[in-house]
Design an enzyme around this catalytic site. Structure first.
Site, short mmCIF file in Angstrom:
data_model
loop_
_atom_site.label_atom_id
_atom_site.label_comp_id
_atom_site.label_asym_id
_atom_site.label_seq_id
_atom_site.Cartn_x
_atom_site.Cartn_y
_atom_site.Cartn_z
CE LYS A 1 -6.86 3.28 -0.94
NZ LYS A 1 -7.17 4.00 0.45
NE ARG B 1 -7.32 12.79 -6.57
CZ ARG B 1 -7.02 12.52 -5.16
NH1 ARG B 1 -5.72 12.90 -4.89
NH2 ARG B 1 -7.69 11.46 -4.61
CD GLU C 1 -8.65 4.81 -3.00
OE1 GLU C 1 -7.87 5.56 -2.61
OE2 GLU C 1 -9.75 4.20 -2.41
CG ASP C 2 -6.39 7.48 -5.72
OD1 ASP C 2 -6.75 8.35 -4.52
OD2 ASP C 2 -5.61 6.92 -5.49
CB ALA D 1 -8.83 14.41 0.11
CE1 TYR E 1 -3.90 2.28 0.41
CE2 TYR E 1 -3.41 2.73 2.55
CZ TYR E 1 -4.03 2.77 1.61
OH TYR E 1 -4.96 3.95 1.64
CG ASP F 1 -10.65 5.58 1.04
OD1 ASP F 1 -11.13 5.14 2.22
OD2 ASP F 1 -9.41 5.28 0.98
CG ASP F 2 -9.62 9.38 -3.05
OD1 ASP F 2 -8.68 8.83 -2.58
OD2 ASP F 2 -10.27 8.87 -4.13
CB ALA G 1 -9.62 23.84 -2.15
CG ASN H 1 -0.59 9.00 1.37
OD1 ASN H 1 0.37 9.00 2.27
ND2 ASN H 1 -1.72 8.79 1.70
#
Length: 635
Positions: A219, A201, A290-291, A353, A148, A313-314, A350, A469
């Site tokens: 994940k 992203r 995700e992303d 997340a 991860y 999740d973000d 901004a 991250n």
């Protein structure tokens, strides 16, 4: 006393049912001489494979651990070296190879050997999932950063060159009109958990296109290791809608569509078709987004969250982890969590997340203030948002709609000596915040000037959360934070860092504020509750559970997040909190033999017991472990 007796009777009945399920395993008879059973949870599964098909299937391959009897009955005699190894010997041999590599590895977050370690673990994953997850679980603190973040970021960047065999499914813009039939190409009749990305992203690395599949795989490794989800029931998914990364568009080795990204209604149509297809085949699956790029993250979340079991999740996971840290920072100051609405918070970033954290924190403050419109508006005044163009105010032209509700009023900031577009250092200097929260994906953003400004914080113990991250994108390091701001701070980061030696026996604790403490529990709790949606209340319950997890003694030492070594324990606690909230919102529909009414009768302690017994202890008896996926046994 009567209530206690009732709880004991429920607990006893639950344990008897679990013991009965185990006895049922032993009673299963399989008529075919070439069939074998695996124990998945409490239910047997027939396996018809044999010979090289077994050896080439990582779900069932045991390699040299197959006994001679198994080798005869599975037509494996002569296909393996004659010496039978125990599982312990297999793991010892594998770990010895891995340790030999580590002896020559250099230390530090840029350690190139982390990618080599990933290759070795990935090869094990390809051939023997049983041993792979055993190694990961037993060494979770050491190898979570490999499978991860932060290593997974490097894996995604190089994925086209690292690709050896497929894992997961790939849907692309070229598959429009075909996805409903494509989902039936996946061999599993039941899927509990999907993590999907479009690669738009990836972490803070930008558009990586099809190579973003690595984040979905990583994940789901944690869903198995932390939550005990059956690895045969997880599915990593890449939706390839093209890429705007010019380097990938020109790279002859790139494995994805070499065309620019779809946009607008064409893009939404692809995601719509995917969601309809997976929920048609697997109606009870949970999909974690995700992303995705910020412009799509909120839009897709709002589009699907009331119709499907899904969450982002973000937006929501990061928000929950950050909220837990913010509440922990209040506790670390020796104040009750009800004082949270008094905290002054400067947020750098901004994107999806950052806005997710702002929304979650504002709702929590509002609830603590009485949950009225006045309270909601009052909570807004506790946040100062700084993006790439500086402080966000109502004077900003073309302001992002998602950030608009947090734009400061011009007259208000004028009284603070600030203007539209003021720098982060200026904002910190004038506001003197309790918390500096980084979700910018800009490495080193918390410069010496910014950190020096935080020295004047009105807080007795200011908190710094450098949450971006991978490691290179962290807004600052713990060494920088403690050396510049002072010893008496709270520090958290998205990627792992070592604690800081402050001298005289004192330690500056570096808390890893990572989503892994929440998303496995959110997924597991949603799965076991049977809830058709993932509600705001369920997410809030998860965040508050994490915030309350650390003891008062630990929090006063500056420890606001648990170590990764305790991830299985926090996961079951979070799952139980999610189930409890689903019950209170009347969303539960039950899971397997535990129907909604039976589930509602359990108190929180018994929910933890039930969660632990249902998913976590049913693994490979020969490993003596605690996750629930198949082990081949002779029928």
């Amino acid at each position: 006393m009567g209530n206690f007796s009732r709880q004991v009777r429920l607990s006893s009945a639950l344990l008897k049912r679990l013991q009965s399920r185990r006895r049922d395993f032993a009673a299963v008879n399989v008529s075919s001489s070439r069939s074998f059973t695996t124990t998945e949870g409490h239910r047997p599964t027939i396996v018809h494979k044999r010979s090289v098909d077994i050896l080439h299937d990582p779900w069932f391959n045991k390699g040299t651990a197959f006994t001679m009897t198994e080798r005869d009955r599975l037509d494996l005699r002569g296909l393996l070296p004659p010496n039978v190894s125990s599982h312990e010997q297999q793991i010892e041999r594998f770990m010895a190879d891995l340790k030999r590599l580590e002896l020559s590895a250099r230390d530090g977050p840029s350690d190139p050997y982390s990618l080599a370690k990933w290759r070795i673990l990935n090869r094990l994953h390809d051939r023997n999932e049983t041993m792979y997850y055993k190694v990961l679980i037993d060494n979770i603190e050491e190898y979570a950063p490999i499978v991860y973040t932060p290593t997974v970021g490097l894996v995604c960047q190089k994925y086209s060159g690292l690709f050896r065999r497929p894992r997961g499914m790939y849907f692309s813009a070229q598959d429009r009109g075909e996805m409903m039939s494509m989902v039936y190409n996946w061999p599993a009749d039941q899927v509990d958990m999907i993590v999907v990305t479009d690669g738009g992203r990836i972490l803070g690395l930008g558009d990586l296109g099809v190579q973003g599949i690595g984040i979905a795989i990583g994940k789901l490794d944690l869903y198995v290791a932390a939550a005990g989800i059956n690895p045969q029931r997880v599915l990593p998914v890449m939706i390839d809608v093209g890429t705007n990364n010019e380097q990938l568009l020109k790279d002859p080795m790139y494995l994805g569509l070499q065309e620019h990204r779809l946009d607008g209604e064409e893009y939404i149509a692809v995601i719509d078709e995917f969601m309809e297809a997976v929920f048609t085949r697997w109606p009870h699956v949970i999909v974690q987004f995700e992303d995705f790029q910020s412009k799509w993250a909120f839009k897709l979340l709002q589009r699907y969250r009331k119709e499907y079991r899904m969450f982002n999740d973000d937006v929501q996971g990061t928000a929950g982890v950050a909220l837990a840290g913010l509440l922990g920072a209040v506790r670390a100051q020796g104040r009750p969590m009800i004082d949270f609405p008094k905290m002054k918070i400067v947020v750098a970033g901004a994107g999806s997340a950052g806005i997710g954290v702002l929304n979650a924190a504002r709702k929590t403050m509002s609830r603590m203030l009485g949950d009225t419109e006045v309270a909601f508006e009052s909570a807004r005044s506790q946040f100062w948002v700084v993006d790439a163009n500086g402080l966000v105010t109502e004077a900003r032209e073309n302001i992002d709609p998602d950030a608009r509700s947090f734009a400061r009023k011009v007259k208000e900031i004028a009284r603070q000596g600030l203007t539209e577009g003021a720098s982060l250092a200026e904002v910190v200097q004038q506001v003197k915040p309790d918390v500096l929260l980084g979700l910018s994906a800009v490495g080193g953003l918390f410069s010496k000037k910014v950190l020096e400004a935080l020295r004047d914080s009105t807080s007795t113990r200011p908190a710094i959360f450098a949450m971006s991250n991978p490691t290179k994108n962290a807004e600052c390091t713990p060494e920088e934070a403690f050396s510049i701001v002072g010893d008496n701070i709270i520090f958290g980061s998205g990627s792992p860092f070592s604690h800081v030696d402050l001298g005289n026996g004192h330690v500056g604790h570096c808390n890893q504020a990572n989503n892994m403490f929440l998303f496995p529990g959110i997924g597991l709790g949603t799965l076991l509750s049977g809830s058709k949606i993932v509600s705001d209340g369920m997410l809030q319950a998860a965040a508050e559970c994490l915030a309350e997890y650390m003891t008062e003694e630990e929090v006063l030492q500056g420890i606001v997040y648990p170590p990764i070594s305790r991830i299985r324990d926090i996961t079951k606690e979070v799952a139980a909190a999610v189930i409890q909230e689903a019950i209170e919102e009347d969303l539960v529909e039950g899971y397997r033999e535990m129907d909604a009414r039976e589930l509602q009768r359990l108190n929180k302690v018994l929910k933890v017991v039930w969660t632990l017994n249902l998913c976590m202890p049913f693994i490979f008896p020969s490993f003596g472990g605690i996750i629930s996926f198949p082990l081949m046994e002779l029928a």
